[in-house]
Design a protein around this motif. Structure first.
Motif, short mmCIF file in Angstrom:
data_model
loop_
_atom_site.label_atom_id
_atom_site.label_comp_id
_atom_site.label_asym_id
_atom_site.label_seq_id
_atom_site.Cartn_x
_atom_site.Cartn_y
_atom_site.Cartn_z
N UNK A 21 49.28 62.55 55.53
CA UNK A 21 49.94 61.25 55.59
C UNK A 21 49.05 60.09 55.16
N UNK A 22 47.79 60.32 55.02
CA UNK A 22 46.92 59.21 54.61
C UNK A 22 47.17 58.90 53.13
N UNK A 23 47.29 57.65 52.83
CA UNK A 23 47.52 57.29 51.41
C UNK A 23 46.27 57.56 50.58
N UNK A 24 46.55 57.93 49.40
CA UNK A 24 45.43 58.18 48.50
C UNK A 24 44.78 56.85 48.15
N UNK A 25 43.50 56.88 48.08
CA UNK A 25 42.76 55.68 47.68
C UNK A 25 42.86 55.54 46.15
N UNK A 26 43.35 54.41 45.72
CA UNK A 26 43.43 54.15 44.28
C UNK A 26 42.21 53.32 43.89
N UNK A 27 41.52 53.88 43.02
CA UNK A 27 40.32 53.18 42.57
C UNK A 27 40.73 52.04 41.65
N UNK A 28 40.30 50.84 42.02
CA UNK A 28 40.63 49.68 41.19
C UNK A 28 39.64 49.58 40.04
N UNK A 29 40.20 49.36 38.89
CA UNK A 29 39.38 49.19 37.69
C UNK A 29 39.50 47.74 37.26
N UNK A 30 38.36 47.13 37.15
CA UNK A 30 38.38 45.73 36.70
C UNK A 30 38.62 45.69 35.20
N UNK A 31 39.55 44.84 34.83
CA UNK A 31 39.82 44.65 33.40
C UNK A 31 39.70 43.18 33.07
N UNK A 32 39.39 42.90 31.84
CA UNK A 32 39.33 41.51 31.39
C UNK A 32 40.75 40.98 31.30
N UNK A 33 40.94 39.74 31.63
CA UNK A 33 42.29 39.18 31.50
C UNK A 33 42.71 39.16 30.03
N UNK A 34 44.00 39.38 29.87
CA UNK A 34 44.54 39.38 28.50
C UNK A 34 44.82 37.94 28.11
N UNK A 35 44.22 37.52 27.07
CA UNK A 35 44.39 36.16 26.58
C UNK A 35 44.94 36.26 25.16
#
Length: 173
Positions: A21-35
């Protein structure tokens, strides 16, 4: 012993259920903002003289024609220059010009004034034949009184045998 086995199976089941039942940890990936880049052409200043200016006339059409010794007949080169002048004047119908006829230093003052007048008239007549309104053109003869070169050499005399078209009014600045 049965009791112990049942408790072990129940505990294992609870442990498995708790892990599931524990949620999977989603690894956050930093991305550059789209301009969205807007590419614009660089502002370029026009090169050369301003259209419709005196400098534009001199560069685009040429402001003078030359004559042979003791001649007021237009050469093919002079006619081509005058065609360019006529085309330029057609583009700027409010421009008025003065055509000044000149002669070299040889000859009498009176003779050279008459020769300069014939040279200016020949240039004016050609422009009129090309469609320039004669009311926009005036002429003057300076004879040998207004040389562009003051040396007594053939090359200098050749430069002084001319008709110069000068813009009097209507040009942009």
């Amino acid at each position: 012993m049965k009791r112990f086995a049942f408790a072990a199976v129940a505990g294992l089941g609870l442990l498995t259920a708790a892990c599931a039942t524990q949620p999977e940890q989603i690894e956050e990936v930093e991305t550059d903002p789209i301009v969205d880049e807007v590419v614009t052409d660089p502002v370029t200043e026009p090169e050369g003289p301003a259209p419709g200016s005196v400098e534009d006339f001199e560069v685009t059409a040429g402001d003078r024609v030359f004559y042979g010794f003791d001649q007021a007949t237009l050469t093919s080169e002079a006619r081509e220059t005058l065609r360019r002048q006529a085309a330029w004047l057609a583009s700027y119908p409010s421009v008025r010009v003065l055509i000044a006829g000149n002669a070299d230093e040889r000859g009498t003052r009176e003779y050279n004034l008459a020769l300069g007048a014939r040279r200016a008239a020949a240039a004016r007549d050609f422009l009129v034949a090309q469609g320039v309104d004669p009311a926009r053109i005036s002429t003057v003869s300076y004879g040998k009184e207004n040389p562009v070169c003051r040396e007594s050499t053939e090359s200098c005399w050749a430069r002084n045998r001319n008709a110069i078209t000068v813009i009097q009014s209507g040009a942009t600045s």
